[in-house]
Scaffold this motif. Structure first.
Motif, PDB file in Angstrom:
ATOM      1  N   MET A   1       0.835  -1.214   0.000  1.00 17.00           N
ATOM      2  CA  MET A   1       0.000   0.000   0.000  1.00 17.00           C
ATOM      3  C   MET A   1       0.864   1.256   0.000  1.00 17.00           C
ATOM      4  SD  MET A   1      -2.851  -1.213   2.760  1.00 17.00           S
ATOM      5  CE  MET A   1      -3.773  -2.744   2.484  1.00 17.00           C
ATOM      6  N   VAL A   2       1.915   1.231   0.805  1.00 17.57           N
ATOM      7  CA  VAL A   2       2.801   2.406   0.889  1.00 17.57           C
ATOM      8  C   VAL A   2       3.443   2.670  -0.471  1.00 17.57           C
ATOM      9  CG1 VAL A   2       4.918   3.329   1.929  1.00 17.57           C
ATOM     10  CG2 VAL A   2       3.272   2.107   3.359  1.00 17.57           C
ATOM     11  N   LEU A   3       3.935   1.618  -1.111  1.00 20.76           N
ATOM     12  CA  LEU A   3       4.629   1.819  -2.392  1.00 20.76           C
ATOM     13  C   LEU A   3       3.659   2.137  -3.529  1.00 20.76           C
ATOM     14  CD1 LEU A   3       7.628  -0.656  -2.460  1.00 20.76           C
ATOM     15  CD2 LEU A   3       7.530   1.715  -1.725  1.00 20.76           C
TER      16      LEU A   3
ATOM     17  N   ALA B   1      -6.508  -2.430   7.486  1.00 18.85           N
ATOM     18  CA  ALA B   1      -7.969  -2.555   7.372  1.00 18.85           C
ATOM     19  C   ALA B   1      -8.564  -1.237   6.895  1.00 18.85           C
ATOM     20  CB  ALA B   1      -8.568  -2.955   8.718  1.00 18.85           C
ATOM     21  N   ASN B   2      -7.960  -0.133   7.333  1.00 17.14           N
ATOM     22  CA  ASN B   2      -8.409   1.201   6.922  1.00 17.14           C
ATOM     23  C   ASN B   2      -7.465   1.690   5.828  1.00 17.14           C
ATOM     24  OD1 ASN B   2      -8.541   0.574   9.921  1.00 17.14           O
ATOM     25  ND2 ASN B   2     -10.211   2.049   9.717  1.00 17.14           N
ATOM     26  N   TYR B   3      -7.447   0.979   4.719  1.00 20.29           N
ATOM     27  CA  TYR B   3      -6.371   1.230   3.745  1.00 20.29           C
ATOM     28  C   TYR B   3      -6.516   2.537   2.975  1.00 20.29           C
ATOM     29  CZ  TYR B   3      -9.656  -1.150   0.569  1.00 20.29           C
ATOM     30  OH  TYR B   3     -10.753  -1.517  -0.135  1.00 20.29           O
ATOM     31  N   ARG B   4      -7.747   3.012   2.840  1.00 19.81           N
ATOM     32  CA  ARG B   4      -7.883   4.318   2.169  1.00 19.81           C
ATOM     33  C   ARG B   4      -7.272   5.411   3.038  1.00 19.81           C
ATOM     34  NH1 ARG B   4     -12.712   1.972   0.869  1.00 19.81           N
ATOM     35  NH2 ARG B   4     -12.817   1.363  -1.328  1.00 19.81           N
ATOM     36  N   ASP B   5      -7.574   5.306   4.327  1.00 21.13           N
ATOM     37  CA  ASP B   5      -6.999   6.224   5.312  1.00 21.13           C
ATOM     38  C   ASP B   5      -5.466   6.108   5.299  1.00 21.13           C
ATOM     39  OD1 ASP B   5      -7.344   7.799   8.002  1.00 21.13           O
ATOM     40  OD2 ASP B   5      -6.144   6.057   8.577  1.00 21.13           O
ATOM     41  N   LEU B   6      -4.975   4.874   5.210  1.00 23.70           N
ATOM     42  CA  LEU B   6      -3.521   4.637   5.193  1.00 23.70           C
ATOM     43  C   LEU B   6      -2.879   5.339   3.996  1.00 23.70           C
ATOM     44  CD1 LEU B   6      -1.651   1.299   5.855  1.00 23.70           C
ATOM     45  CD2 LEU B   6      -1.083   2.641   3.857  1.00 23.70           C
ATOM     46  N   LYS B   7      -3.456   5.118   2.833  1.00 21.81           N
ATOM     47  CA  LYS B   7      -2.856   5.686   1.618  1.00 21.81           C
ATOM     48  C   LYS B   7      -2.918   7.212   1.631  1.00 21.81           C
ATOM     49  CE  LYS B   7      -3.207   1.962  -1.737  1.00 21.81           C
ATOM     50  NZ  LYS B   7      -3.695   1.624  -3.077  1.00 21.81           N
TER      51      LYS B   7
ATOM     52  N   ALA C   1       2.159  12.432   4.103  1.00 17.82           N
ATOM     53  CA  ALA C   1       3.527  12.354   4.635  1.00 17.82           C
ATOM     54  C   ALA C   1       4.537  12.686   3.538  1.00 17.82           C
ATOM     55  CB  ALA C   1       3.790  10.957   5.190  1.00 17.82           C
ATOM     56  N   LEU C   2       4.305  12.146   2.354  1.00 18.87           N
ATOM     57  CA  LEU C   2       5.249  12.389   1.247  1.00 18.87           C
ATOM     58  C   LEU C   2       5.208  13.850   0.810  1.00 18.87           C
ATOM     59  CD1 LEU C   2       4.585   9.175  -0.871  1.00 18.87           C
ATOM     60  CD2 LEU C   2       6.605   9.663   0.517  1.00 18.87           C
ATOM     61  N   ASP C   3       4.039  14.451   0.873  1.00 23.86           N
ATOM     62  CA  ASP C   3       3.904  15.838   0.441  1.00 23.86           C
ATOM     63  C   ASP C   3       4.383  16.835   1.489  1.00 23.86           C
ATOM     64  OD1 ASP C   3       2.899  14.944  -1.921  1.00 23.86           O
ATOM     65  OD2 ASP C   3       0.784  15.362  -1.458  1.00 23.86           O
ATOM     66  N   ALA C   4       4.494  16.385   2.733  1.00 31.98           N
ATOM     67  CA  ALA C   4       4.923  17.297   3.803  1.00 31.98           C
ATOM     68  C   ALA C   4       6.360  17.754   3.565  1.00 31.98           C
ATOM     69  CB  ALA C   4       4.808  16.597   5.150  1.00 31.98           C
ATOM     70  N   GLU C   5       6.628  18.993   3.917  1.00 37.88           N
ATOM     71  CA  GLU C   5       8.004  19.512   3.808  1.00 37.88           C
ATOM     72  C   GLU C   5       8.722  19.157   5.102  1.00 37.88           C
ATOM     73  OE1 GLU C   5       9.701  21.182   1.363  1.00 37.88           O
ATOM     74  OE2 GLU C   5       7.984  20.707   0.061  1.00 37.88           O
TER      75      GLU C   5
ATOM     76  N   CYS D   1      -9.973  -7.585  -2.186  1.00 42.51           N
ATOM     77  CA  CYS D   1      -9.043  -8.715  -2.012  1.00 42.51           C
ATOM     78  C   CYS D   1      -7.697  -8.404  -2.645  1.00 42.51           C
ATOM     79  CB  CYS D   1      -9.633  -9.992  -2.600  1.00 42.51           C
ATOM     80  SG  CYS D   1     -10.032  -9.868  -4.359  1.00 42.51           S
ATOM     81  N   TRP D   2      -7.766  -7.768  -3.818  1.00 45.36           N
ATOM     82  CA  TRP D   2      -6.519  -7.369  -4.494  1.00 45.36           C
ATOM     83  C   TRP D   2      -5.700  -6.446  -3.600  1.00 45.36           C
ATOM     84  CZ3 TRP D   2      -5.488  -2.178  -5.628  1.00 45.36           C
ATOM     85  CH2 TRP D   2      -4.270  -1.956  -6.291  1.00 45.36           C
ATOM     86  N   GLN D   3      -6.395  -5.489  -2.980  1.00 45.17           N
ATOM     87  CA  GLN D   3      -5.703  -4.510  -2.148  1.00 45.17           C
ATOM     88  C   GLN D   3      -5.096  -5.137  -0.900  1.00 45.17           C
ATOM     89  OE1 GLN D   3      -5.107  -0.704  -2.455  1.00 45.17           O
ATOM     90  NE2 GLN D   3      -3.672  -2.058  -1.449  1.00 45.17           N
ATOM     91  N   LEU D   4      -5.757  -6.137  -0.344  1.00 40.21           N
ATOM     92  CA  LEU D   4      -5.321  -6.668   0.951  1.00 40.21           C
ATOM     93  C   LEU D   4      -4.360  -7.849   0.841  1.00 40.21           C
ATOM     94  CD1 LEU D   4      -8.739  -6.469   2.841  1.00 40.21           C
ATOM     95  CD2 LEU D   4      -6.787  -4.909   3.054  1.00 40.21           C
ATOM     96  N   CYS D   5      -4.180  -8.395  -0.344  1.00 44.67           N
ATOM     97  CA  CYS D   5      -3.313  -9.573  -0.494  1.00 44.67           C
ATOM     98  C   CYS D   5      -1.862  -9.217  -0.171  1.00 44.67           C
ATOM     99  CB  CYS D   5      -3.400 -10.111  -1.918  1.00 44.67           C
ATOM    100  SG  CYS D   5      -2.288 -11.522  -2.173  1.00 44.67           S
TER     101      CYS D   5
END
Lengths: 301, 393, 91
Positions: free
Chosen positions: A25-27, A180-186, A192-196, C42-46
């Motif tokens: 997700m991070v990458l 689990a909250n991956y939209r929030d994570l991204k 974070a990347l945009d922060a100076e 599922c794609w996102q969480l794999c």
């Protein structure tokens, strides 16, 4: 096979590794113009057994306690060589490499103001060496060096509040996240990347091997940690903890018991008899924390 | 030709870093090397040097940042000493294992405990297995010249290993000496920009510092061994190129009045001048003694030491370090280097000048006297002697 | 001696793809294509990037890459439409 992934299949992480999902997700958010400095730990071991690498971005590992320092060196070198523009520099560490042995290097990086995003994949113990106690390990968790027993309830001390300590360095951006909250994570990775300046993200990373639960429950445990209020999703610019923004308010907090009983590292709190005093203590601390967060939220209105 | 300046040894190493057009200097202050980052910061503050100075929170992080910067394609130098080198130790092995040609000036200083800020060679000697090339300066001119040459040797594709240049604490680091500072144009001709084989580059992504399983680990170590072997030749080439360009001659082992000597006293670092003066005095009294100085300790100059050994009846090694349970490290290396020689001199070890204890000509007279006694008796009665030691109760 | 890169540098990005982790599996997720609603959760969480994304426009469901799927079961657990189930791996 998803060939556009910057973190590829074929890594040797355990089935159901929460960290591996988080790294993807991070990458996905950071993109290909990214360089990663990685601390020693599961992530390094499982992704780079020569001659096979799961990384499609420039990636470097040097030692356990110094991802932040290695990243700092990359930052200034690229600046000097005129190659810094448009490049994200990330430092990746596990909780051992961040809370404990790498804490000094992290603090130095934050103080020097490098434009680096440090991500800690927090699975709450030294998993790569076999589930030893860390300052990230929560109260009452049984590990191989804080085992539960007749005279022990597991780890005696509380989990170190790493993100607040990091934020106290008055850096550009601090956040916590789960898969689990991956939209929030991204979203947080993007901020974070945009922060100076320096930024920091703590990603709660359930570990089926170390926490001893069935591998399919990795995401569910992330969710339950948030829904019980044990893990708070928040973000902050600067160092004033009174201004933290909780990015997810559980509608109705579930009892901590529901989260704890899913994991065998807490099994001793339920068997042979239920340790009500310990469970109450954990619940009270979570309640106390949320009372404070709600007060802050009221004040902010 | 360069410009004559009267400078401290630390300044000589800093000016060398400037002349080498170092890109990144990660540093952490420690006595007696602190003048290095101070001088670099002054150069940058005055616009005399275009480099990034990264002031880290520890030596461990300084070497870690050096690794990150070097892997990014930068030319990197730092300076440290004693406890600082020990804190870096973990990262020294990693820098060489990752084949990064970082150059570090080390103000050779004793190790704790007890804490002591003065000279001996224990700090660098204890890193002899770290995979770094090791050079030892006798004077400030050496410190400057060896730093410049270290970049060229380290960055040679046949080598690609880091180098440390030792200069004695206070005796060199803080002592003013006349030094010929080369001109920038001369250095630019001698030392081209660093061209790395691999770099961290988003256009060509690579994985640095991978996990070496038993299937490959040994081959990586063999490559490091080979690179050290290659360094023997590269050092000779660079020494000779430097001589042609700057007129100053360097040898891995330099000899003084050894041709007809019965006794040769082998030294390292700043004591070497004192040894030569002592040799002159003893020669006047008819004692057949010579001196030899070791400038390169890693890679160990086997050939030169073998050649030297054929010239004397006793090789007396002055060790400014001690490996407890054996003796001096230089002595041990020489013994190892000569083990298969049919004819070899008697070897005697002299532990000298630890923790900044003064080394005088009298000490070398004593060394010659003990060596002479071995020649007279035809045997070495005691292998390791401590020189100029107080009465131990 | 095998030629190895100095410093253990790996110059082929993503070469871990040569390492097929599918053999680790004891249970495997199987998709009922008719139930896939192309949400890609599922794609996102794999954790193993072992799921190919669905394409809602083309009505193309997700696809599991059994070369790499370790059989952790997250996709089955998290699918909001019960489109996946775990079955015994055939040996």
């Amino acid at each position: 096979m998803a060939s556009d992934e910057l973190f590829t299949s074929g890594h040797r992480g355990c089935a159901g590794c929460g960290m591996a999902a988080a790294v993807r997700m991070v990458l996905q958010e950071a993109g290909p113009n990214t360089i990663v400095a990685n601390a020693t730990g599961c992530l390094e071991v499982m992704t780079t057994a020569y001659p096979e690498t799961a990384w499609k971005i420039p990636w470097i590992h040097a030692a356990f306690e110094n991802a932040a320092a290695v990243a700092s060196g990359i930052d200034v070198a690229l600046k000097k060589l005129g190659k810094r523009e448009g490049i994200n520099i990330l430092a990746f560490g596990g909780d051992g490499g961040t809370y404990d042995i790498g804490f000094q290097a992290l603090s130095g990086m934050l103080e020097r103001g490098h434009n680096i995003t440090y991500v800690v994949f927090d699975n709450e113990a030294y998993m790569n060496t076999g589930i030893q106690r860390c300052s990230s390990t929560p109260f009452a968790a049984s590990t191989t060096t804080s085992p539960a027993g007749k005279f022990s309830i597991g780890k005696k001390e509380k989990k170190k509040p790493i993100a607040s300590i990091v934020a106290a360095h008055d850096i550009a951006y601090t956040a916590t996240a789960t898969i689990a909250n991956y939209r929030d994570l991204k979203k947080k990775v993007r901020k974070a990347l945009d922060a100076e300046g320096p930024s920091f993200i703590q990603i709660f990373s359930p570990c089926p091997t170390g926490w001893r639960y069935p591998s399919e429950l990795t995401v569910e445990l992330s969710r339950m940690a948030v829904e019980t209020g044990i893990f708070v999703l928040w973000e902050l610019e600067g160092s004033d903890m009174n201004k933290i923004k909780v990015t997810y308010w559980p509608k109705e907090r579930k009892p901590v018991e529901e989260y704890l009983k899913m994991q065998r590292r807490f099994a001793h709190l339920f068997k042979p008899e239920k340790k009500t005093d310990i469970l109450n203590k954990i619940q009270e601390e979570v309640d106390e924390k949320w009372k404070h967060l709600e007060e802050l939220n009221e004040m902010a209105r | 030709m360069g410009v004559k300046q009267v400078v401290k040894g630390n300044f000589a190493t800093a000016v060398a870093a400037k002349l080498a057009r170092v890109d990144v200097v990660p540093a952490y202050p420690i006595t007696p090397s602190t003048l290095f980052p101070e001088q670099i910061s002054t150069y940058i503050a005055n616009g005399e040097m275009d480099a990034e100075l990264l002031l880290t929170e520890s030596e461990h992080s300084a070497m870690s940042a050096a690794i990150g910067a070097s892997a990014s394609g930068a030319r990197v130098a730092t300076a440290t000493a004693s406890q600082g080198l020990k804190l870096m130790s973990e990262m020294l092995f990693i820098a060489s294992g990752m084949r990064l040609p970082i150059v570090t000036a080390v103000g050779n200083r004793a190790l704790s405990a007890p804490i002591n800020i003065w000279c001996d060679h224990q700090d660098t000697i204890a890193e002899r297995d770290s995979g770094w090339l090791q050079f030892y300066a006798e004077n400030n001119q050496n410190a400057l010249d060896l730093m410049l040459m270290a970049f060229k040797i380290s960055e040679d594709r046949r080598v690609l290993l880091p180098s440390m240049v030792g200069l004695d604490a206070f005796v060199l680091t803080h002592t003013m000496e006349g030094v010929d500072v080369p001109l920038q144009e001369e250095v630019d001709e001698f030392l081209p920009p660093y061209k790395p084989v691999y770099t961290l580059d988003v256009k060509n992504p690579m994985t640095f510092g991978s996990f070496g399983t038993p299937a490959h680990y040994m081959e990586f170590k063999y490559q490091q061994w080979e690179a050290m072997e290659n360094a023997q030749k590269v050092i000779d080439e660079v020494f000779s190129e430097f001589y042609e360009k700057f007129g100053r001659k360097y040898e891995k082992v330099s000899e003084y009045r050894t041709d007809d000597a019965d006794i040769i006293i082998l030294t390292m670092g700043s004591m070497s001048g004192t040894a030569r003066a002592a040799v002159d005095s003893m020669r006047e009294k008819g004692i057949k003694v010579g001196a030899a100085k070791l400038t390169v300790f890693r890679p160990f100059p086997f050939r030169e030491i073998k050649d030297l050994s054929r010239k004397a009846k006793v090789l007396a090694v002055a060790d400014r370090n001690i490996s407890f349970g054996f003796g001096g490290a230089v002595f041990a290396e020489i013994a190892g280097a000569l083990i298969n020689e049919k004819e070899k001199p008697m070897l005697i070890d002299f532990i000298i000048g630890l923790g900044g204890r003064d080394i005088t000509q009298e000490d070398f007279y004593k060394i010659a006297e003990i060596s002479k006694d071995a020649i007279d008796k035809g045997k070495v009665e005691k292998m390791v002697h401590w020189i100029n030691l107080r009465e131990v109760q | 001696m095998d030629k190895v890169n100095i410093g253990a540098v790996i110059t082929t990005p993503g070469s871990a793809l040569n390492y097929k982790t599918g053999s680790w599996r004891t249970l495997k997720p199987v998709l009922d294509e008719a139930k896939c609603k192309f949400c890609n959760i599922c794609w996102q969480l794999c954790p193993d990037s072992a799921i190919e994304q669905a394409d809602a426009k083309a009505k193309k469901p997700i696809k599991i890459d059994y070369d790499y799927c370790k059989g952790c079961g997250i996709c089955v657990q998290e699918c909001p439409f019960n489109a996946l189930e775990m079955v015994e791996e055939e040996k």
